[in-house]
Motif scaffolding. Structure first.
Motif, PDB file in Angstrom:
ATOM      1  N   ARG A 150       0.830  -1.206   0.000  1.00 38.80           N
ATOM      2  CA  ARG A 150       0.000   0.000   0.000  1.00 38.80           C
ATOM      3  C   ARG A 150       0.866   1.258   0.000  1.00 38.80           C
ATOM      4  O   ARG A 150       0.571   2.224  -0.702  1.00 38.80           O
ATOM      5  CB  ARG A 150      -0.922  -0.002   1.224  1.00 38.80           C
ATOM      6  N   ARG A 151       1.932   1.254   0.781  1.00 39.35           N
ATOM      7  CA  ARG A 151       2.817   2.416   0.841  1.00 39.35           C
ATOM      8  C   ARG A 151       3.460   2.663  -0.534  1.00 39.35           C
ATOM      9  O   ARG A 151       3.543   3.801  -1.000  1.00 39.35           O
ATOM     10  CB  ARG A 151       3.896   2.187   1.907  1.00 39.35           C
ATOM     11  N   ARG A 152       3.890   1.596  -1.204  1.00 41.39           N
ATOM     12  CA  ARG A 152       4.481   1.753  -2.540  1.00 41.39           C
ATOM     13  C   ARG A 152       3.455   2.289  -3.536  1.00 41.39           C
ATOM     14  O   ARG A 152       3.772   3.113  -4.394  1.00 41.39           O
ATOM     15  CB  ARG A 152       5.044   0.419  -3.028  1.00 41.39           C
ATOM     16  N   ASP A 155       2.948   6.002  -2.876  1.00 39.15           N
ATOM     17  CA  ASP A 155       4.075   6.769  -3.402  1.00 39.15           C
ATOM     18  C   ASP A 155       4.016   6.868  -4.929  1.00 39.15           C
ATOM     19  O   ASP A 155       4.283   7.935  -5.501  1.00 39.15           O
ATOM     20  CB  ASP A 155       5.405   6.140  -2.973  1.00 39.15           C
TER      21      ASP A 155
END
Length: 200
Positions: A150-152, A155
């Motif tokens: 999710r973080r990738r 970003d």
């Protein structure tokens, strides 16, 4: 004959000019960022599917020790069914309603899993079962992978959305590509917490 002679170099100059114009207007960059978003989204989906695949065995294991927790177990089964039915293709990543529906389905499954793990605390024999402990460990690892994926994705979408919104690449995005901003995960602090799967 002369027309062909003059036309050849003129066409070549036009092609060179067009290539330079496209490279300076961000065409290739936007396309590359779009591919990054799609790849990041694919990984998010893979990790959510990995979690969904763990749940049937987890439910069966818990059922063997916690027969009186039918309501909690049924809640997990139903939440899993809903989460696997709500799909989101890369083409829908610019649709706020579709993205919200997908996110709500996954969040519902996270909450159901959290309740199931809380119930498991009441069954010492279940907590001691090796199969359950293996599944619990796999679930914990998967939740961590989901958070990373999710973080990738967040970003990647941030970079893509900047290229779609900022001048001059926004002109290329809008008029040449018809590109739109992509949706991203926007959740409360509480919803971001992974289900508690560790036992003391």
């Amino acid at each position: 004959m002369n027309n062909h002679t003059v036309g050849g170099p003129f066409r070549s100059l036009l092609l060179v000019f067009a290539a330079l114009a496209l490279s300076s207007c961000g065409y290739n960059r936007i396309q590359g960022l779009d591919e990054d978003v799609k790849a990041a989204w694919s990984e998010v989906q893979n990790q959510y599917q990995r979690r969904a695949d763990l749940i049937p065995n987890l439910v069966e294991t818990v059922k063997g020790y916690a027969k009186h927790e039918e309501k909690t177990l049924q809640g997990v089964v139903e939440a899993r069914a809903k989460a696997t039915q709500v799909t989101l293709s890369p083409a829908q990543l610019s649709d706020p309603q579709a993205f919200k529906k997908f996110q709500e389905a996954q969040s519902g499954l996270s909450q159901s899993l959290g309740r199931l793990m809380a119930v498991a605390e009441n069954y010492p024999n279940l907590k001691a079962d090796q199969n359950f402990r293996d599944l619990q460990s796999q679930l914990e690892g998967t939740e961590n992978r989901i958070a990373v994926a999710r973080r990738r994705y967040i970003d990647s979408v941030a970079e893509y959305n900047k290229s779609v919104r900022f001048f001059p690449t926004n002109l290329t995005a809008r008029f040449l590509l018809g590109a739109q901003v992509r949706e991203t995960f926007m959740v409360s602090e509480e919803a971001m917490k992974n289900p508690e799967v560790k036992f003391q």
